[in-house]
Write an enzyme that holds these catalytic residues in place. Structure first.
Site, short mmCIF file in Angstrom:
data_model
loop_
_atom_site.label_atom_id
_atom_site.label_comp_id
_atom_site.label_asym_id
_atom_site.label_seq_id
_atom_site.Cartn_x
_atom_site.Cartn_y
_atom_site.Cartn_z
N TYR A 8 54.38 49.98 -10.41
CA TYR A 8 54.42 48.51 -10.47
C TYR A 8 55.45 47.96 -9.50
CZ TYR A 8 51.18 48.16 -14.33
OH TYR A 8 50.04 48.20 -15.08
N ARG A 61 45.91 39.60 -27.68
CA ARG A 61 45.00 38.45 -27.59
C ARG A 61 43.76 38.52 -28.45
NH1 ARG A 61 45.17 38.65 -21.20
NH2 ARG A 61 45.34 40.80 -21.90
N ARG A 98 50.75 32.12 -28.50
CA ARG A 98 50.79 32.10 -27.04
C ARG A 98 50.50 30.72 -26.46
NH1 ARG A 98 51.26 33.22 -23.01
NH2 ARG A 98 49.89 34.66 -21.94
N ASP A 155 57.32 44.55 -23.45
CA ASP A 155 56.48 44.96 -22.33
C ASP A 155 57.17 46.05 -21.54
OD1 ASP A 155 53.79 44.11 -21.01
OD2 ASP A 155 55.16 44.61 -19.40
N ARG A 164 48.19 48.37 -28.12
CA ARG A 164 47.91 46.93 -28.03
C ARG A 164 47.36 46.37 -29.35
NH1 ARG A 164 47.58 45.00 -22.50
NH2 ARG A 164 49.53 45.80 -21.75
O1 CP3 Z 1 50.74 47.90 -28.11
C1 CP3 Z 1 51.30 46.88 -28.57
O2 CP3 Z 1 50.79 46.18 -29.46
C2 CP3 Z 1 52.70 46.54 -28.11
C3 CP3 Z 1 52.81 45.65 -27.03
C4 CP3 Z 1 52.69 46.09 -25.58
C5 CP3 Z 1 52.53 45.14 -24.54
N1 CP3 Z 1 52.60 45.79 -23.35
C6 CP3 Z 1 52.37 43.69 -24.71
C7 CP3 Z 1 51.52 42.99 -23.72
C8 CP3 Z 1 52.81 47.34 -24.98
C9 CP3 Z 1 52.95 48.71 -25.63
C10 CP3 Z 1 52.75 47.14 -23.57
C11 CP3 Z 1 52.89 48.22 -22.60
C12 CP3 Z 1 52.46 47.99 -21.20
N2 CP3 Z 1 52.65 46.88 -20.45
C13 CP3 Z 1 51.86 48.97 -20.40
C14 CP3 Z 1 51.56 50.37 -20.82
C15 CP3 Z 1 50.37 50.42 -21.70
C16 CP3 Z 1 49.07 50.34 -21.00
O3 CP3 Z 1 48.34 49.37 -21.22
O4 CP3 Z 1 48.79 51.29 -20.26
C17 CP3 Z 1 51.62 48.40 -19.15
C18 CP3 Z 1 50.96 49.08 -17.97
C19 CP3 Z 1 52.15 47.08 -19.19
C20 CP3 Z 1 52.20 46.10 -18.08
C21 CP3 Z 1 51.34 44.94 -18.41
N3 CP3 Z 1 51.66 43.97 -19.34
C22 CP3 Z 1 50.09 44.62 -17.85
C23 CP3 Z 1 49.35 45.44 -16.81
C24 CP3 Z 1 49.68 43.43 -18.45
C25 CP3 Z 1 48.45 42.60 -18.14
C26 CP3 Z 1 47.24 43.20 -18.70
C27 CP3 Z 1 46.50 42.24 -19.58
O5 CP3 Z 1 45.91 42.73 -20.56
O6 CP3 Z 1 46.49 41.04 -19.27
C28 CP3 Z 1 50.64 43.06 -19.41
C29 CP3 Z 1 50.60 41.90 -20.31
C30 CP3 Z 1 50.74 42.19 -21.77
N4 CP3 Z 1 51.68 42.98 -22.35
C31 CP3 Z 1 49.94 41.65 -22.79
C32 CP3 Z 1 50.42 42.13 -24.01
C33 CP3 Z 1 49.93 41.84 -25.41
C34 CP3 Z 1 48.81 40.65 -22.53
C35 CP3 Z 1 48.90 39.47 -23.43
C36 CP3 Z 1 49.21 38.12 -22.92
O7 CP3 Z 1 49.12 37.76 -21.73
O8 CP3 Z 1 49.51 37.35 -23.84
#
Ligand code: CP3
Length: 344
Positions: free
Chosen positions: A150, A28, A37, A73, A24
């Protein structure tokens, strides 16, 4: 590129300083991400190669990271399987109609990632042109257990009760689902490699909720199929959280590098994983909130436990939290480089 310290560490070759990147690292906690965003949804960014490229590069410009990770994602493959979803502010992902029965699994569609997720592959090409060899690019996808969870829970879960109920109650249907996910994910990762990523990470973020016996029965064969399909094309990283009790099984499923979280000391984890694999980790992401002296002390502890062994990639035990000050991330990356240089 093959000589980058990140790729060298994946292959357990000696490096000048410990390579570092952060899960990540785009997101944000960065003002430039939040600004984008305001105008675009998360899915818009994932679907527009120019925006995905811009966000992927944001941390590379600001932080001394040794790798970029594709901005995308984990859940993107669910939609072309017939499981549309959205991100709800403050709540995370929400699948419109989660899987509730074996019949729902029979109805799932298969897809060609080069068509359905062609925009991700286009983004990879654009990112590589922009990076111009500065650092390697990591592609990624979800492992069958985490993706299925999921699809079945419909969003985040604390106990994975629905997932386990389907697993135990309908093992045949579970294995068909996991097998279909493994085939699609393997194909999607091969397509990412063909499009130009230098390494791939398989996220099995929630698999730590399984016992070793259940991991062996319900997850291992499917995850192994993904690593077997990739073969030796590029270095592979296999990551999960809460995996201290199943590191041996994770290693058996595959991965040149095993990612570990902060719940286990990295040297103990490495003993369980075995000296023939590289290890990635494992600072607690909450330490980046401050005070920074504790962040540095714990970083020293990790580097000392590794003791200069070849094959360590510094990372957090899970993703950067949105409330993290960007300066702390910058300081930490610099610190890993300077402290590990002194230790060599
Ligand atoms: O690491 C990086 O910089 C690359 C980007 C990346 C995102 N999602 C962008 C994202 C990666 C590698 C992921 C993988 C991902 N997505 C996982 C596996 C990694 C982990 O955290 O275990 C999972 C389980 C997801 C599913 C997912 N996407 C969830 C559960 C959420 C909500 C959680 C939250 O923090 O709100 C997301 C949203 C998400 N994906 C964001 C980002 C940057 C949140 C940002 C936003 O809403 O703008």
């Amino acid at each position: 590129m093959a000589t980058s310290r990140f790729l060298r560490a994946c292959r357990r070759e000696p490096v000048d300083v410990t390579p570092v990147w952060f899960m990540r690292q785009a997101g944000r906690y960065m003002a430039e991400y939040r600004a984008l965003r305001e105008r675009h949804s998360l899915l818009d960014i994932c679907r527009a190669p120019d925006l995905a490229t811009e966000v992927t590069l944001q941390p590379v410009h600001r932080i001394e990271v040794d790798a970029a990770i594709l901005f995308s994602d984990l859940l993107l493959p669910l939609e072309p399987m017939g499981l549309p979803f959205d991100f709800i502010k403050g709540e995370g992902p929400q699948i419109e109609s989660p899987i509730t029965s074996p019949a729902d699994i029979e109805r799932l569609k298969t897809f060609e990632p080069r068509e359905a997720l062609g925009h991700v592959l286009d983004a990879i090409g654009m990112i590589q042109r922009e990076l111009a060899g500065r650092v390697p690019l990591i592609g990624f996808a979800g492992a069958p257990f985490t993706l299925a969870s999921y699809a079945i829970e419909g969003g985040h879960s604390n106990n994975f009760a629905r997932t386990k109920a389907l697993m135990y109650g309908h093992p045949g249907a579970w294995h068909r689902l996991a097998d279909q996910l493994a085939a699609l994910v393997a194909d999607y990762l091969v397509a990412q490699i063909e499009a130009g990523v230098d390494a791939v990470q398989v996220f099995d973020s929630w698999v730590g909720v399984l016992s070793p016996a259940d991991y062996r029965e319900f997850a291992l064969p499917h995850t192994r199929r993904i690593f077997d399909t990739i073969g030796g094309r590029v270095p592979t990283i296999h990551f999960g959280t809460g995996t201290a009790a199943i590191l041996h099984e994770l290693r058996e499923a595959g991965g040149d590098v095993i990612g570990v979280d902060w719940r286990i000391p990295i040297d103990t984890a490495w003993e369980r994983i075995g000296a023939d694999r590289a290890v990635q980790g494992n600072l607690d992401p909450t330490l980046l909130l401050g005070p920074t002296d504790r962040m540095f002390t714990q970083t020293d502890d990790i580097l000392q436990r590794v003791g200069g062994r070849a094959g360590h990639i510094f990372n957090l035990g899970h993703g950067i939290l949105p409330s993290t000050p960007v300066e702390h991330v910058q300081m930490l990356a610099q610190y890993v480089h300077s402290a590990s240089r002194r230790m060599r």
